[in-house]
Design a protein around this motif. Structure first.
Motif, PDB file in Angstrom:
ATOM      1  N   UNK A 107       0.819  -1.203   0.000  1.00 37.22           N
ATOM      2  CA  UNK A 107       0.000   0.000   0.000  1.00 37.22           C
ATOM      3  C   UNK A 107       0.862   1.266   0.000  1.00 37.22           C
ATOM      4  N   UNK A 108       2.059   1.199   0.603  1.00 39.37           N
ATOM      5  CA  UNK A 108       2.904   2.397   0.739  1.00 39.37           C
ATOM      6  C   UNK A 108       4.002   2.466  -0.311  1.00 39.37           C
ATOM      7  N   UNK A 109       4.025   1.538  -1.279  1.00 39.50           N
ATOM      8  CA  UNK A 109       5.124   1.500  -2.247  1.00 39.50           C
ATOM      9  C   UNK A 109       5.268   2.810  -3.019  1.00 39.50           C
ATOM     10  N   UNK A 163       3.234   0.950   9.228  1.00 38.22           N
ATOM     11  CA  UNK A 163       3.856   0.987   7.900  1.00 38.22           C
ATOM     12  C   UNK A 163       5.222   0.313   7.977  1.00 38.22           C
ATOM     13  N   UNK A 164       5.487  -0.654   7.097  1.00 40.83           N
ATOM     14  CA  UNK A 164       6.751  -1.377   7.083  1.00 40.83           C
ATOM     15  C   UNK A 164       7.605  -0.931   5.901  1.00 40.83           C
ATOM     16  N   UNK A 165       8.870  -0.615   6.175  1.00 43.49           N
ATOM     17  CA  UNK A 165       9.821  -0.204   5.144  1.00 43.49           C
ATOM     18  C   UNK A 165      11.140  -0.930   5.380  1.00 43.49           C
ATOM     19  N   UNK A 166      11.775  -1.404   4.325  1.00 40.89           N
ATOM     20  CA  UNK A 166      13.073  -2.042   4.457  1.00 40.89           C
ATOM     21  C   UNK A 166      12.994  -3.556   4.370  1.00 40.89           C
ATOM     22  N   UNK A 167      13.845  -4.232   5.145  1.00 43.41           N
ATOM     23  CA  UNK A 167      13.915  -5.693   5.101  1.00 43.41           C
ATOM     24  C   UNK A 167      12.585  -6.336   5.487  1.00 43.41           C
ATOM     25  N   UNK A 168      12.319  -7.534   4.966  1.00 42.22           N
ATOM     26  CA  UNK A 168      11.125  -8.263   5.398  1.00 42.22           C
ATOM     27  C   UNK A 168      11.191  -8.556   6.891  1.00 42.22           C
ATOM     28  N   UNK A 169      10.034  -8.593   7.520  1.00 39.61           N
ATOM     29  CA  UNK A 169       9.949  -8.890   8.940  1.00 39.61           C
ATOM     30  C   UNK A 169       8.806  -9.861   9.178  1.00 39.61           C
ATOM     31  N   UNK A 170       8.884 -10.599  10.274  1.00 39.64           N
ATOM     32  CA  UNK A 170       7.814 -11.512  10.665  1.00 39.64           C
ATOM     33  C   UNK A 170       6.991 -10.855  11.760  1.00 39.64           C
ATOM     34  N   UNK A 197       5.861  -9.502   6.604  1.00 44.90           N
ATOM     35  CA  UNK A 197       5.692  -8.120   6.157  1.00 44.90           C
ATOM     36  C   UNK A 197       6.835  -7.760   5.214  1.00 44.90           C
ATOM     37  N   UNK A 198       6.488  -7.201   4.068  1.00 41.13           N
ATOM     38  CA  UNK A 198       7.490  -6.768   3.099  1.00 41.13           C
ATOM     39  C   UNK A 198       7.460  -5.250   2.978  1.00 41.13           C
ATOM     40  N   UNK A 243      15.161  -2.657   9.047  1.00 45.41           N
ATOM     41  CA  UNK A 243      13.753  -2.474   8.731  1.00 45.41           C
ATOM     42  C   UNK A 243      13.206  -1.368   9.609  1.00 45.41           C
ATOM     43  N   UNK A 244      12.301  -0.578   9.076  1.00 50.38           N
ATOM     44  CA  UNK A 244      11.616   0.467   9.828  1.00 50.38           C
ATOM     45  C   UNK A 244      10.135   0.104   9.916  1.00 50.38           C
TER      46      UNK A 244
END
Length: 223
Positions: free
Chosen positions: A31-33, A152-159, A176-177, A210-211
């Motif tokens: 959504x934030x790309x 909002x997730x930015x950067x490396x993938x996270x679980x 999360x990507x 990741x942020x």
């Protein structure tokens, strides 16, 4: 965040569809790309005024995740407890204003998830490096719990770990990507959630980190 729990991570869908995760919770893939550059520029502006810091829990433990805030209020922790404060305790100054890109994205994402009229006044920004994690917790320090949380997730993938209303509830594991936005409120507003230890990697825009920016409404009308 789903109720079908698996030990492995679910495959990321190819399209940008919204995923219903739980009652009142939704994941908006990518959504934030389109806003990534504006959001990252905003993050850099915030940390120039309010640098990253590792907060101390009321029990005296140092959090592994570095944090900062922007908006009318900032979330802080020390030996006296968890709370929102209009003043950055490190500088004695108000937190940086909530950047326009975050405000616009959070309002738009909340509406897409069914929460119209969301007007955030706080944004907690977490920085994860490989190996860091955030234990299961509830976001319950806000004075008004009717508004959702927009993350909002930015950067490396996270679980992303998303559980139930009890700490003992087994959390689902959701990948999360970069650019994904999670929104939860209503019956899921006090769901326990966290981030599993971040896996090593290197993102072309953010590098080995990741942020995660959690935008919230601390109180209606600024009270």
């Amino acid at each position: 965040m789903t109720f079908d729990l698996f030990d492995s991570l679910p495959a990321q869908p190819d399209d940008d569809a919204a995923e219903a995760l739980a009652p009142g919770a939704v994941l908006l893939r990518r959504f934030a790309r389109d806003d990534e550059q504006a959001l990252l520029t905003a993050v850099r502006g915030v940390i120039a005024s309010a640098p990253w810091r590792h907060l101390i829990t009321p029990g005296g433990l140092r959090m592994s995740v570095a944090m900062t805030n922007c908006g009318t209020y900032g979330w802080v922790s020390d030996r006296t407890g968890y709370r929102y404060d209009p003043v950055d305790p490190d500088s004695g100054q108000p937190w940086p204003p909530l950047p326009a890109p975050f405000l616009a994205l959070a309002t738009r994402a909340a509406a897409a998830a069914g929460y119209d009229g969301f007007v955030p006044d706080a944004c907690l920004i977490n920085r994860y490096l490989p190996g860091t994690r955030l234990s299961l917790h509830q976001d319950r320090d806000e004075l008004d719990l009717r508004a959702p949380i927009v993350s909002v997730s930015l950067g490396l993938p996270a679980t992303f770990l998303f559980g139930g209303l009890r700490r003992a509830d087994r959390p689902a594991r959701v990948r999360l990507a970069h650019g994904d936005v999670a929104v939860w409120g209503g019956p899921s507003r006090l769901a326990f959630h966290g981030i599993a230890p971040l896996v090593d990697g290197d993102h072309p825009l953010v590098g080995p980190r990741a942020h995660q920016s959690d935008v919230s409404q601390v109180a209606l009308n600024g009270h």
